[in-house]
Design a protein around this motif. Structure first.
Motif, PDB file in Angstrom:
ATOM      1  N   THR A  20       9.410  -5.990  -6.395  1.00 22.41           N
ATOM      2  CA  THR A  20       8.397  -5.525  -6.706  1.00 22.41           C
ATOM      3  C   THR A  20       8.216  -4.074  -7.220  1.00 22.41           C
ATOM      4  OG1 THR A  20       7.885  -4.602  -4.403  1.00 22.41           O
ATOM      5  CG2 THR A  20       7.134  -7.000  -4.803  1.00 22.41           C
ATOM      6  N   LEU A  21       9.082  -3.175  -7.136  1.00 19.90           N
ATOM      7  CA  LEU A  21       9.068  -1.864  -7.419  1.00 19.90           C
ATOM      8  C   LEU A  21       9.070  -1.890  -9.038  1.00 19.90           C
ATOM      9  CD1 LEU A  21      11.206   0.371  -5.279  1.00 19.90           C
ATOM     10  CD2 LEU A  21       8.876   0.789  -6.034  1.00 19.90           C
ATOM     11  N   PRO A  22       9.847  -2.966  -9.900  1.00 21.32           N
ATOM     12  CA  PRO A  22       9.677  -2.848 -11.207  1.00 21.32           C
ATOM     13  C   PRO A  22       8.312  -2.966 -11.554  1.00 21.32           C
ATOM     14  CG  PRO A  22      11.538  -4.013 -10.473  1.00 21.32           C
ATOM     15  CD  PRO A  22      10.931  -3.656  -9.351  1.00 21.32           C
ATOM     16  N   LEU A  23       7.617  -4.034 -11.020  1.00 19.55           N
ATOM     17  CA  LEU A  23       5.906  -4.120 -11.450  1.00 19.55           C
ATOM     18  C   LEU A  23       5.370  -2.967 -11.044  1.00 19.55           C
ATOM     19  CD1 LEU A  23       5.834  -7.669  -9.905  1.00 19.55           C
ATOM     20  CD2 LEU A  23       6.334  -7.118 -12.138  1.00 19.55           C
TER      21      LEU A  23
ATOM     22  N   TYR B 204       0.719  -1.139   0.123  1.00 19.74           N
ATOM     23  CA  TYR B 204      -0.089   0.129   0.009  1.00 19.74           C
ATOM     24  C   TYR B 204       0.816   1.288  -0.149  1.00 19.74           C
ATOM     25  CZ  TYR B 204      -3.031   3.762   1.515  1.00 19.74           C
ATOM     26  OH  TYR B 204      -3.730   4.839   1.722  1.00 19.74           O
ATOM     27  N   LEU B 205       1.816   1.249   0.859  1.00 17.22           N
ATOM     28  CA  LEU B 205       2.940   2.614   0.877  1.00 17.22           C
ATOM     29  C   LEU B 205       3.523   2.750  -0.420  1.00 17.22           C
ATOM     30  CD1 LEU B 205       4.038   2.041   4.406  1.00 17.22           C
ATOM     31  CD2 LEU B 205       2.583   3.615   3.655  1.00 17.22           C
ATOM     32  N   VAL B 206       3.814   1.554  -1.225  1.00 15.85           N
ATOM     33  CA  VAL B 206       4.491   1.853  -2.346  1.00 15.85           C
ATOM     34  C   VAL B 206       3.336   2.134  -3.487  1.00 15.85           C
ATOM     35  CG1 VAL B 206       5.734   0.632  -4.299  1.00 15.85           C
ATOM     36  CG2 VAL B 206       6.254   0.014  -1.947  1.00 15.85           C
ATOM     37  N   GLY B 207       2.318   1.771  -3.424  1.00 12.89           N
ATOM     38  CA  GLY B 207       1.293   2.022  -4.525  1.00 12.89           C
ATOM     39  C   GLY B 207       0.471   3.330  -4.408  1.00 12.89           C
ATOM     40  N   HIS B 208       0.386   4.093  -3.047  1.00 11.90           N
ATOM     41  CA  HIS B 208      -0.259   5.116  -2.685  1.00 11.90           C
ATOM     42  C   HIS B 208       0.492   6.093  -1.923  1.00 11.90           C
ATOM     43  CE1 HIS B 208      -4.126   3.103  -3.802  1.00 11.90           C
ATOM     44  NE2 HIS B 208      -3.646   1.835  -3.208  1.00 11.90           N
ATOM     45  N   GLU B 209       1.727   6.021  -1.584  1.00 10.91           N
ATOM     46  CA  GLU B 209       2.515   6.929  -0.709  1.00 10.91           C
ATOM     47  C   GLU B 209       3.835   7.192  -1.205  1.00 10.91           C
ATOM     48  OE1 GLU B 209       1.729   6.588   3.494  1.00 10.91           O
ATOM     49  OE2 GLU B 209      -0.325   6.477   3.349  1.00 10.91           O
ATOM     50  N   TRP B 210       4.253   6.856  -2.433  1.00 15.25           N
ATOM     51  CA  TRP B 210       5.319   7.082  -2.831  1.00 15.25           C
ATOM     52  C   TRP B 210       6.635   6.495  -2.164  1.00 15.25           C
ATOM     53  CZ3 TRP B 210       1.825  10.852  -2.161  1.00 15.25           C
ATOM     54  CH2 TRP B 210       1.020  11.145  -3.690  1.00 15.25           C
ATOM     55  N   ALA B 211       6.287   5.576  -1.333  1.00 17.56           N
ATOM     56  CA  ALA B 211       7.341   4.895  -0.615  1.00 17.56           C
ATOM     57  C   ALA B 211       8.333   4.076  -1.568  1.00 17.56           C
ATOM     58  CB  ALA B 211       6.948   3.887   0.543  1.00 17.56           C
ATOM     59  N   ARG B 212       9.698   4.176  -1.456  1.00 18.26           N
ATOM     60  CA  ARG B 212      10.790   3.405  -2.280  1.00 18.26           C
ATOM     61  C   ARG B 212      11.817   2.891  -1.654  1.00 18.26           C
ATOM     62  NH1 ARG B 212      10.668   5.551  -7.579  1.00 18.26           N
ATOM     63  NH2 ARG B 212      11.801   3.696  -7.918  1.00 18.26           N
ATOM     64  N   SER B 213      11.974   2.942  -0.281  1.00 25.03           N
ATOM     65  CA  SER B 213      12.881   2.229   0.469  1.00 25.03           C
ATOM     66  C   SER B 213      12.583   1.862   1.896  1.00 25.03           C
ATOM     67  CB  SER B 213      14.218   3.360   0.448  1.00 25.03           C
ATOM     68  OG  SER B 213      13.856   4.375   1.308  1.00 25.03           O
ATOM     69  N   ALA B 214      13.198   1.130   2.547  1.00 27.70           N
ATOM     70  CA  ALA B 214      12.842   0.677   3.823  1.00 27.70           C
ATOM     71  C   ALA B 214      12.888   2.091   4.861  1.00 27.70           C
ATOM     72  CB  ALA B 214      14.041  -0.198   4.397  1.00 27.70           C
ATOM     73  N   GLU B 215      13.795   2.827   4.682  1.00 23.80           N
ATOM     74  CA  GLU B 215      14.046   4.043   5.060  1.00 23.80           C
ATOM     75  C   GLU B 215      12.798   4.885   4.939  1.00 23.80           C
ATOM     76  OE1 GLU B 215      16.360   8.417   5.764  1.00 23.80           O
ATOM     77  OE2 GLU B 215      17.260   6.525   4.617  1.00 23.80           O
ATOM     78  N   ASP B 216      12.235   5.030   3.961  1.00 17.17           N
ATOM     79  CA  ASP B 216      10.970   5.982   3.584  1.00 17.17           C
ATOM     80  C   ASP B 216       9.880   5.012   4.698  1.00 17.17           C
ATOM     81  OD1 ASP B 216      12.404   6.983   1.746  1.00 17.17           O
ATOM     82  OD2 ASP B 216      11.124   6.012  -0.024  1.00 17.17           O
ATOM     83  N   ILE B 217       9.855   3.731   4.626  1.00 22.70           N
ATOM     84  CA  ILE B 217       8.525   3.226   5.556  1.00 22.70           C
ATOM     85  C   ILE B 217       8.658   3.286   6.950  1.00 22.70           C
ATOM     86  CG2 ILE B 217       7.682   0.867   5.796  1.00 22.70           C
ATOM     87  CD1 ILE B 217       8.195   0.582   2.575  1.00 22.70           C
ATOM     88  N   LEU B 218       9.966   2.772   7.372  1.00 26.80           N
ATOM     89  CA  LEU B 218      10.266   2.706   8.650  1.00 26.80           C
ATOM     90  C   LEU B 218      10.560   3.852   9.438  1.00 26.80           C
ATOM     91  CD1 LEU B 218      13.002  -0.258   8.927  1.00 26.80           C
ATOM     92  CD2 LEU B 218      10.549  -0.367   9.267  1.00 26.80           C
TER      93      LEU B 218
ATOM     94  N   ILE C 245      12.853  -5.612   3.859  1.00 30.11           N
ATOM     95  CA  ILE C 245      11.843  -4.792   3.115  1.00 30.11           C
ATOM     96  C   ILE C 245      12.369  -4.253   1.936  1.00 30.11           C
ATOM     97  CG2 ILE C 245      10.882  -2.330   3.326  1.00 30.11           C
ATOM     98  CD1 ILE C 245      10.657  -2.563   6.262  1.00 30.11           C
ATOM     99  N   ASP C 246      13.692  -3.966   1.764  1.00 30.32           N
ATOM    100  CA  ASP C 246      14.443  -3.641   0.521  1.00 30.32           C
ATOM    101  C   ASP C 246      14.476  -4.627  -0.485  1.00 30.32           C
ATOM    102  OD1 ASP C 246      14.843  -0.997   0.921  1.00 30.32           O
ATOM    103  OD2 ASP C 246      16.748  -1.073   2.213  1.00 30.32           O
ATOM    104  N   ALA C 247      14.665  -5.870  -0.056  1.00 30.83           N
ATOM    105  CA  ALA C 247      14.694  -7.231  -0.905  1.00 30.83           C
ATOM    106  C   ALA C 247      13.139  -7.310  -1.421  1.00 30.83           C
ATOM    107  CB  ALA C 247      14.950  -8.403  -0.181  1.00 30.83           C
ATOM    108  N   HIS C 248      12.107  -7.172  -0.654  1.00 34.61           N
ATOM    109  CA  HIS C 248      10.823  -6.996  -1.091  1.00 34.61           C
ATOM    110  C   HIS C 248      10.506  -5.976  -2.328  1.00 34.61           C
ATOM    111  CE1 HIS C 248       6.369  -7.508  -1.336  1.00 34.61           C
ATOM    112  NE2 HIS C 248       6.399  -6.246  -0.934  1.00 34.61           N
ATOM    113  N   LEU C 249      11.006  -4.794  -1.864  1.00 33.72           N
ATOM    114  CA  LEU C 249      10.955  -3.514  -2.700  1.00 33.72           C
ATOM    115  C   LEU C 249      11.539  -3.777  -4.151  1.00 33.72           C
ATOM    116  CD1 LEU C 249      10.972  -0.659  -0.276  1.00 33.72           C
ATOM    117  CD2 LEU C 249       8.843  -1.888  -1.158  1.00 33.72           C
TER     118      LEU C 249
END
Length: 504
Positions: free
Chosen positions: A499-502, A460-474, A492-496
């Protein structure tokens, strides 16, 4: 992926802090086409490094800032109603047993504070005996009287994100990790070169808004302009997070012998936030860290007021920010005005540029309205003011009753952990359904990436709130960095990374 606007936009805003995001929201809601660019993440500098208060600024009365205090007090309750999930009331205890100011002076200031802004919801000032009141627990010495008054807490970086979300919902384009390289006037248009992750691109705009905070002078230079009579004074403010110093949900306003103020505020359940300092910043704008002298100053303040002493080794986190204050030539950093100044550079046939000097988080919405008023002559097609009372995303909670909302949420999701629901409700308000969806249990939200931070929330944070890194989120979309186990940022960074290319 940024959907870049085609053709000329009405407004290019440089700076993704609270002022830039607030102006973007206001302008987009008036029907203007808006592009806001931020060189890093939203709220990645000053706007996430505040003391996290929505307040009138009691101490500003001492400097005669009555207009600023009144405006901030009016905005205090307005913002509380607009975003009751990320803003809530706090009672502040102001002990007098070590005060350099006489009690009558403090009480007079609090009388003005209670009445300048048309207070409606928040309780007024009380006087208590520290020895007899629960408010005195944890203090040393626990003697004399204290005044207890009201202000509000805010999740500062989330306030920025919510303004950006609302701006985007009204048609604005929000481009993070995008830096202004240069801008030039071509008659009545600005032609700007932007550096993005994908390379440079050019955009054209009718108006350039310089809301770059500490970088306001830098942006002026990149636009080939100067401000002859206005400037910014950079002041560093630092905070420390320590193990909880006292019981209770109240905060303390502590007066030191040098007449400076330090707050002690409950933080993330297990901790106390202590700050801020005021130090002149003479370097170029950039990432700031707390200095040894600042650390000692804050620890000494704790030692003066509380039974529990804290060693430097017990500090669990610290953060510092560079405040871009309007330079009023005050003798000390603490005395510099927190008011704002808007500088409009416009003329017949010349593309306008509006630069923002100073300001405080509490008055950001009013600043945005004033900015639009300044631009009215050059943007006559803009709609009328609309943001007063308009809820921010997730803030449309009936009667601004957060506890009632949380009770209803628990009834809808009875198998979800109570602590998780409270945290999600505080962060996302009525938007929490976009994360929880049809889930019945926490397992339905996907793998736990650490400390209860599920894949559903991260996505959700990636799709709606421009989060791009673990630092953004945490550390900006949340303060989960204080609670998660080792290895969480890496997960988190491994997950991003996967998924970020998708998402793009």
């Amino acid at each position: 992926m940024v959907m870049w606007p085609s053709g000329t936009v009405d407004m290019l805003i440089v700076g993704g802090g609270i002022n830039g995001a607030g102006i973007a929201r206001d302008a987009a809601g008036r029907g203007l086409s808006v592009l806001m660019v931020e060189q890093d993440d939203l709220a990645s500098h000053t706007s996430s490094a505040s003391t996290k208060l929505i307040h009138g600024g009691l101490r500003y009365l001492e400097y005669g800032e009555f207009r600023l205090v009144r405006e901030a007090l009016i905005e205090r309750e307005r913002l509380l109603n607009m975003a009751p999930h990320i803003i809530w009331p706090l009672r502040f205890v102001l002990p007098q047993n070590q005060s350099p100011r006489p009690a009558w002076m403090v009480r007079l200031g609090l009388f003005l504070y209670d009445h300048l802004g048309g207070r409606e919801k928040l309780p007024g000032t009380d006087t208590v005996s520290l020895a007899a009141s629960p408010y005195g627990a944890g203090l040393s010495p626990r003697a004399g009287k204290a005044f207890v008054y009201s202000d509000c807490w805010v999740e500062d970086s989330r306030l920025v994100v919510l303004n950006a979300m609302d701006a985007a919902a009204k048609g604005a384009t929000i481009a993070t990790r995008t830096r202004l390289v240069s801008a030039r006037r071509e008659a009545d248009r600005w032609v700007a070169t932007l550096a993005t992750e994908g390379g440079e691109r050019q955009v054209t705009a009718r108006v350039l808004v310089n809301a770059a905070g500490p970088w306001v002078a830098d942006v002026l230079g990149r636009a080939g302009a100067t401000s002859d009579d206005k400037g910014v004074r950079l002041v560093k403010g630092s905070h420390i997070i320590v193990p909880r110093l006292y019981e209770g949900d109240h905060a303390f306003m502590l007066q030191n012998d040098d007449r400076r103020i330090v707050f002690a505020i409950p933080y993330e359940g297990d901790f106390t936030l202590v700050g801020t300092t005021d130090e002149a910043w003479e370097q170029a704008p950039g990432k700031a860290t707390i200095g040894a002298g600042e650390t000692r100053y804050l620890l000494d303040t704790i030692g003066r007021y509380f039974e529990r002493t804290v060693e430097e080794s017990e500090i669990v986190w610290s953060y510092s920010g560079i405040r871009p204050l309007y330079d009023d030539k005050a003798a000390s950093a603490s005395a510099v005005t927190r008011d704002y100044v808007l500088d409009l550079d416009a003329g017949e046939g010349r593309a306008p540029m509006l630069s923002i000097f100073g300001g405080k988080i509490t008055t950001y919405r009013k600043l945005a309205e004033h900015a639009m008023r300044e631009l009215a002559a050059v943007m006559p097609d803009a709609g009328t003011a609309w943001t007063a009372g308009a809820a921010l995303p997730g803030g449309d909670i009936a009667n601004a009753d957060f506890e009632g909302f949380l009770h209803g949420l628990a009834a809808r999701y009875p198998a979800m952990p109570t602590a998780l629901l409270r945290r999600l409700a505080r962060a996302y308000g009525t938007r929490v359904g976009a994360i929880l969806g049809t889930a019945r249990t926490i397992e339905d939200l996907g793998p736990d990436l650490g400390g209860g931070l599920t894949r559903a929330e991260v996505d959700y944070l990636v799709g709606h709130e421009w989060a791009r890194s673990a630092e953004d989120i945490l550390w900006r979309r949340s303060k989960m960095g204080l609670h998660v186990p080792p290895g969480t940022p890496e997960r988190i960074d491994a997950h991003l990374a996967a998924t970020l290319p998708l998402a793009a």
